[in-house]
Design a protein around this motif. Structure first.
Motif, mmCIF file in Angstrom:
data_model
loop_
_atom_site.group_PDB
_atom_site.id
_atom_site.type_symbol
_atom_site.label_atom_id
_atom_site.label_comp_id
_atom_site.label_asym_id
_atom_site.label_seq_id
_atom_site.Cartn_x
_atom_site.Cartn_y
_atom_site.Cartn_z
ATOM 1 N N LEU A 223 -14.743 -35.183 28.515
ATOM 2 C CA LEU A 223 -15.547 -36.304 28.030
ATOM 3 C C LEU A 223 -14.992 -36.870 26.727
ATOM 4 O O LEU A 223 -15.088 -38.078 26.481
ATOM 5 C CB LEU A 223 -16.997 -35.859 27.845
ATOM 6 C CG LEU A 223 -17.758 -35.536 29.138
ATOM 7 C CD1 LEU A 223 -19.156 -35.031 28.821
ATOM 8 C CD2 LEU A 223 -17.826 -36.757 30.051
ATOM 9 N N ALA A 227 -13.952 -40.631 26.107
ATOM 10 C CA ALA A 227 -14.504 -41.338 24.952
ATOM 11 C C ALA A 227 -13.408 -42.038 24.158
ATOM 12 O O ALA A 227 -13.635 -43.104 23.579
ATOM 13 C CB ALA A 227 -15.260 -40.355 24.051
ATOM 14 N N LEU A 232 -15.470 -44.799 21.742
ATOM 15 C CA LEU A 232 -16.731 -44.266 21.248
ATOM 16 C C LEU A 232 -16.517 -43.655 19.868
ATOM 17 O O LEU A 232 -15.488 -43.037 19.604
ATOM 18 C CB LEU A 232 -17.256 -43.197 22.217
ATOM 19 C CG LEU A 232 -18.554 -42.487 21.842
ATOM 20 C CD1 LEU A 232 -19.730 -43.442 21.976
ATOM 21 C CD2 LEU A 232 -18.772 -41.259 22.736
ATOM 22 N N ILE A 265 -16.726 -41.714 32.449
ATOM 23 C CA ILE A 265 -17.888 -40.976 31.935
ATOM 24 C C ILE A 265 -19.069 -41.092 32.893
ATOM 25 O O ILE A 265 -19.752 -40.107 33.199
ATOM 26 C CB ILE A 265 -18.261 -41.481 30.534
ATOM 27 C CG1 ILE A 265 -17.189 -41.076 29.517
ATOM 28 C CG2 ILE A 265 -19.624 -40.938 30.094
ATOM 29 C CD1 ILE A 265 -17.403 -41.648 28.133
ATOM 30 N N THR A 269 -20.277 -37.595 34.768
ATOM 31 C CA THR A 269 -21.573 -37.058 34.337
ATOM 32 C C THR A 269 -22.611 -37.078 35.450
ATOM 33 O O THR A 269 -23.544 -36.263 35.446
ATOM 34 C CB THR A 269 -22.113 -37.824 33.124
ATOM 35 O OG1 THR A 269 -22.140 -39.231 33.410
ATOM 36 C CG2 THR A 269 -21.260 -37.579 31.894
ATOM 37 N N ALA A 282 -23.661 -34.299 28.578
ATOM 38 C CA ALA A 282 -23.379 -35.373 27.622
ATOM 39 C C ALA A 282 -24.562 -35.701 26.720
ATOM 40 O O ALA A 282 -24.424 -36.518 25.800
ATOM 41 C CB ALA A 282 -22.947 -36.636 28.360
ATOM 42 N N THR A 283 -25.725 -35.110 26.973
ATOM 43 C CA THR A 283 -26.901 -35.415 26.153
ATOM 44 C C THR A 283 -27.217 -34.236 25.243
ATOM 45 O O THR A 283 -27.004 -33.086 25.632
ATOM 46 C CB THR A 283 -28.119 -35.700 27.063
ATOM 47 O OG1 THR A 283 -28.290 -34.591 27.957
ATOM 48 C CG2 THR A 283 -27.929 -36.955 27.868
ATOM 49 N N LEU A 286 -24.048 -38.040 23.552
ATOM 50 C CA LEU A 286 -23.508 -39.344 23.965
ATOM 51 C C LEU A 286 -24.371 -40.512 23.504
ATOM 52 O O LEU A 286 -23.851 -41.458 22.895
ATOM 53 C CB LEU A 286 -23.305 -39.361 25.478
ATOM 54 C CG LEU A 286 -22.695 -40.650 26.047
ATOM 55 C CD1 LEU A 286 -21.357 -40.951 25.407
ATOM 56 C CD2 LEU A 286 -22.546 -40.543 27.567
ATOM 57 N N LEU A 289 -24.052 -40.852 19.622
ATOM 58 C CA LEU A 289 -22.757 -41.406 19.216
ATOM 59 C C LEU A 289 -22.644 -42.877 19.593
ATOM 60 O O LEU A 289 -22.035 -43.673 18.865
ATOM 61 C CB LEU A 289 -21.626 -40.609 19.851
ATOM 62 C CG LEU A 289 -21.438 -39.177 19.327
ATOM 63 C CD1 LEU A 289 -20.389 -38.440 20.150
ATOM 64 C CD2 LEU A 289 -21.033 -39.206 17.858
ATOM 65 N N ALA A 290 -23.221 -43.249 20.729
ATOM 66 C CA ALA A 290 -23.202 -44.655 21.131
ATOM 67 C C ALA A 290 -24.006 -45.521 20.159
ATOM 68 O O ALA A 290 -23.593 -46.632 19.818
ATOM 69 C CB ALA A 290 -23.759 -44.796 22.548
ATOM 70 N N LEU A 323 -22.197 -47.184 26.842
ATOM 71 C CA LEU A 323 -22.263 -45.728 26.755
ATOM 72 C C LEU A 323 -23.658 -45.244 26.366
ATOM 73 O O LEU A 323 -24.075 -44.148 26.755
ATOM 74 C CB LEU A 323 -21.219 -45.225 25.765
ATOM 75 C CG LEU A 323 -19.772 -45.423 26.225
ATOM 76 C CD1 LEU A 323 -18.808 -45.069 25.108
ATOM 77 C CD2 LEU A 323 -19.477 -44.591 27.468
ATOM 78 N N GLY A 327 -25.519 -42.686 28.631
ATOM 79 C CA GLY A 327 -25.948 -41.443 28.003
ATOM 80 C C GLY A 327 -27.421 -41.169 28.177
ATOM 81 O O GLY A 327 -27.834 -40.000 28.269
#
Length: 530
Positions: A223, A227, A232, A265, A269, A282-283, A286, A289-290, A323, A327
């Motif tokens: 990931l 990214a 990202l 992604i 995911t 991813a949680t 993600l 960060l997005a 994203l 996410g």
């Protein structure tokens, strides 16, 4: 079961988006060496054919059938498999549309400013299409390397000091990502004994507890690689300088290249890491960060001193929005992401071409400072207004609808308040940045005594320039006009993405095609083989 349209190409239509640019690119290498006048027409014809093929594949995938194609006629997971569903078909169509606009713009003269433009362009399309169609992680790596190798050459096309400097950062960053990609897939192969994404989806969900931590580490590394491609936070810093330095048609094509990371992604995911100990891997990182990407993209847009730099931060903001939706991980946010992806990609591609025309009308400078404009600037002003409305996500264009769908779907999540505040706040910042840029470029008087003579265009506008920009803007407006059908298609694509079982069954259940002529059977019939 294949869709009815599959018989139009004898069942081989899924592989054609890869084979067509591969063959065209190989022929173009020979034509470019011979300096043939047929080079540009062949490149354009191949891209038009790719667009027609992508339209046919979207119609074919529209019935919800996942069509698997076995390269080499070996059954998955032992052989290489491709898979066509609604999402991959949509990405193929978007790639072909952006590529056609970019190539038409380049045909006005940009393609002659460096060697092998057309062959590299086709090889990049091959890598992009392969990444969207492959059902195997190792071949995803292969196609990543194909598109990246072509992008290195395209970035240096018409080499300037700024492009060479940006290319160094771009190459080093992506080579590091490629090395991490190999490490991640090696770990996954060691754990599961396969790299077929459908087979991994089954085997990773059944891993024993002692291997789950290692699988999670491999998934997170993968990931991180995606990214990097998707820009990202904190891995987006390569993008603004790179995209701002690239030639206009190359930067426009790069608008879809960023979406490869977003696609990867979304695919991994929901499919590969969609169950077992890797579910929700991813949680919450993600979406957080997005949201941070949205904030920094807004700050970058407000601080931009060049129009193309501002456009690059618009691309970063769109990646952050996409994203964020992916996410959050609900079917509603995924549908909103896919709807917004179409609009944002077309808008970004049109923006890079438009920024070049505005710079040419100002004597070759796209700095956000007052300067005299050449005659004929009014159409550029209208195009700037339309593109600004699109980039900021204002009504009535599809960007507004995509963000509205995202905010509506995000209301059911725990990050609802932060999502609403930061998505609307970043949109407001983009409105301010674009409005300030427009007033400076088109309305602010030039400082100094007297009235300066309007500058002659550094690169005169040609019909191909106008056709490319108008075509991309028209496609973007069409997405808004067809919001109903597009919304239904992206909603169905999101539902298909979440429902992993049909994809897994289609890929693992595909059977090799019986040979048209069996030599061994013929030899047995003749008594030559027992």
């Amino acid at each position: 079961m294949s869709a009815p349209g599959a018989m139009l190409f004898g069942g081989h239509e899924v592989v054609l988006p890869i084979v067509l640019p591969l063959v065209a690119g190989a022929l173009l290498v020979l034509l470019e060496r011979a300096r043939s006048r047929w080079t540009a027409p062949l490149g354009l014809a191949a891209t038009l054919a790719l667009l027609a093929l992508a339209i046919a594949l979207v119609r074919q995938a529209g019935d919800g059938t996942v069509q698997a194609y076995l390269l080499g006629n070996w059954q998955a997971p032992w052989g290489i498999a491709l898979a066509l569903d609604r999402l991959s078909a949509l990405m193929l169509l978007l790639t072909a549309a952006v590529a056609l606009g970019s190539l038409v713009y380049a045909s006005a003269g940009e393609h002659t400013r460096g060697p092998h433009f057309h062959s590299l362009f086709q090889f990049q399309l091959m890598g992009l299409n392969g990444a969207f169609l492959t059902a195997d992680l190792f071949n995803l790596f292969v196609f990543f390397e194909v598109l990246l190798a072509a992008s290195y050459g395209l970035l240096l096309h018409g080499a300037t000091r700024a492009r060479v400097q940006a290319s160094v950062h771009y190459v080093v960053f992506n080579l590091t990502g490629s090395a991490l990609f190999l490490i991640a897939v090696s770990l996954l192969y060691g754990l599961a004994g396969t790299l077929n994404m459908a087979d991994l989806a089954v085997k990773l969900a059944e891993l024993p507890p002692e291997n789950q931590r290692l699988a999670q580490a491999a998934a997170l590394m993968l990931l991180v690689v995606f990214a990097v491609k998707a820009a990202l936070l904190p891995l987006y810093f390569w993008l603004p300088d790179t995209y701002a330095a690239a030639s206009p048609p190359v930067a426009a094509l790069f608008a879809i290249m960023t979406k490869v990371g977003v696609y990867a992604i979304a695919r991994t995911t929901t499919l590969t890491f969609g169950a077992g100990a890797l579910a929700g891997i991813a949680t919450p990182a993600l979406p957080l960060l997005a949201l941070g990407t949205l904030v920094l993209a807004a700050i970058g847009a407000l601080a931009a001193v060049r129009l193309r730099g501002l456009v690059a931060y618009v691309v970063v903001a769109s990646a952050g929005t996409l994203l964020l939706a992916i996410g959050l991980g609900t079917p509603g946010t995924l549908a909103a992401a896919l709807f917004y992806l179409v609009h944002s990609t077309l808008a970004a591609a049109a923006w890079f071409l438009l920024a070049d025309r505005i710079g040419a009308a100002r004597g070759g400078s796209d700095r956000l400072t007052p300067a005299p404009l050449a005659a004929g600037w009014a159409p550029l002003g209208v195009a700037f207004l339309v593109a600004s409305v699109a980039a900021a996500g204002l009504p009535p264009l599809a960007g507004f609808l995509g963000k509205a769908l995202l905010l509506q779907a995000a209301g059911e999540t725990t990050l609802a308040v932060a999502v609403v505040a930061l998505v609307l706040g970043s949109s407001l910042a983009m409105i301010v940045a674009l409005a300030r840029a427009g007033s400076t470029l088109f309305w602010k008087p030039v400082d100094g005594p007297g009235t300066p003579v309007p500058a002659a265009p550094a690169d005169p506008n040609r019909p191909a320039h106008t056709l490319a920009i108008v075509g991309l803007l028209a496609a973007m407006l069409s997405a808004a006009a067809a919001a109903g059908p597009l919304g239904r298609y992206t909603g169905d694509a999101a539902a298909q993405l979440v429902a992993r079982t049909p994809y897994i069954q289609a890929v693992l259940g595909a059977r090799p095609v019986p040979p048209a002529y069996d030599v061994r059977q013929e030899m047995r019939a003749r008594g030559e083989l027992k």
